[in-house]
Write an enzyme that holds these catalytic residues in place. Structure first.
Site, PDB file in Angstrom:
ATOM      1  N   HIS A  35     -25.978  33.374  12.777  1.00  0.00           N
ATOM      2  CA  HIS A  35     -25.813  31.932  12.955  1.00  0.00           C
ATOM      3  C   HIS A  35     -24.508  31.492  12.286  1.00  0.00           C
ATOM      4  O   HIS A  35     -24.218  31.915  11.164  1.00  0.00           O
ATOM      5  CB  HIS A  35     -27.004  31.195  12.325  1.00  0.00           C
ATOM      6  CG  HIS A  35     -26.987  29.721  12.571  1.00  0.00           C
ATOM      7  ND1 HIS A  35     -27.356  29.169  13.781  1.00  0.00           N
ATOM      8  CD2 HIS A  35     -26.631  28.695  11.770  1.00  0.00           C
ATOM      9  CE1 HIS A  35     -27.222  27.843  13.696  1.00  0.00           C
ATOM     10  NE2 HIS A  35     -26.786  27.540  12.498  1.00  0.00           N
ATOM     11  N   ASP A  76     -34.119  29.284  12.790  1.00  0.00           N
ATOM     12  CA  ASP A  76     -33.048  29.434  11.787  1.00  0.00           C
ATOM     13  C   ASP A  76     -33.554  29.293  10.355  1.00  0.00           C
ATOM     14  O   ASP A  76     -32.801  28.913   9.458  1.00  0.00           O
ATOM     15  CB  ASP A  76     -31.901  28.431  12.032  1.00  0.00           C
ATOM     16  CG  ASP A  76     -31.134  28.739  13.309  1.00  0.00           C
ATOM     17  OD1 ASP A  76     -31.159  29.893  13.768  1.00  0.00           O
ATOM     18  OD2 ASP A  76     -30.499  27.816  13.846  1.00  0.00           O
ATOM     19  N   ASP A  98     -40.102  29.715  12.741  1.00  0.00           N
ATOM     20  CA  ASP A  98     -39.331  28.521  12.374  1.00  0.00           C
ATOM     21  C   ASP A  98     -37.857  28.775  12.657  1.00  0.00           C
ATOM     22  O   ASP A  98     -37.263  29.682  12.068  1.00  0.00           O
ATOM     23  CB  ASP A  98     -39.544  28.181  10.899  1.00  0.00           C
ATOM     24  CG  ASP A  98     -41.009  27.909  10.592  1.00  0.00           C
ATOM     25  OD1 ASP A  98     -41.640  27.178  11.371  1.00  0.00           O
ATOM     26  OD2 ASP A  98     -41.514  28.447   9.590  1.00  0.00           O
TER      27      ASP A  98
END
Length: 195
Positions: free
Chosen positions: A109, A146, A144
């Site tokens: 990410h 990230d 959940d």
């Protein structure tokens, strides 16, 4: 025996390319066994050129996301995938898929999680927020978005003259080092990772 990696992609495929490049070293303990995409994208061409099996899973061809993810999971298992890597994959994986590969899915990410989680616009958000630094994070994928345990992060300075493009370019340069390093580390330890 090298760790068999399945890579999920949606875009240019620069992180996929970094993993393929790393695996060309005979000492690298992992290799990309299969690439799955949720849309036509340049990453599929990268896989093709590297001689890696690839398959497109268009959502429009399935009754729902769960059915799409179920078929994708079956393909990954048929190819003996031990670790799933989300490399610029822009769809949220359904819970049954995550359960099937629990502790064996990682994502990269473009922010220092938990900052700017749950968005594909993390770079722009970092710039707009006035942050002095951002970076990239490799984390375990859980239900959940990230929010799974962080495995590694790399910091990137936000410069006063940065644009979204210039900042994204510097973050991606760090991703291309960080992701193969994390995959290498995971190849040397028992999977699944406990979450």
């Amino acid at each position: 025996m090298r760790l068999r990696v399945g890579v999920l992609v949606s875009g240019r495929g620069s992180n996929l390319e970094a993993l393929i490049r790393a695996s060309k070293d005979a000492q690298y303990p992992a290799r990309v066994a299969v690439v799955c995409a949720n849309r036509e994208c340049p990453a599929l061409e990268i896989a093709k050129k590297a001689g890696i099996f690839r398959q497109l899973f268009r959502l429009s061809e399935y009754p729902d996301r769960e059915a799409r993810d179920r078929e994708m999971a079956q393909l990954l298992q048929q190819h003996g995938v031990e670790l799933v890597v989300c490399a610029g994959y822009d769809a949220i994986l359904e819970k049954p898929f995550i359960r099937r590969f629990k502790g064996r899915i990682i994502n990269i990410h473009p922010s220092l999680l938990p900052e700017f989680a749950g968005t594909m616009d993390a770079v722009a958000m970092a710039l707009e927020s006035g942050a002095r630094e951002t970076g990239c994070t490799v984390h375990i994928v859980t239900d959940d978005v990230d929010a799974g345990p962080v495995l590694a992060q790399q910091r990137v300075e936000v410069r006063p003259d940065d644009t979204v493009e210039s900042l994204r370019e510097r973050i991606q340069a760090e991703e291309h080092v960080l992701l193969p390093a994390v995959v290498k580390r995971l190849a040397g330890q028992p999977l699944p990772i406990s979450v």
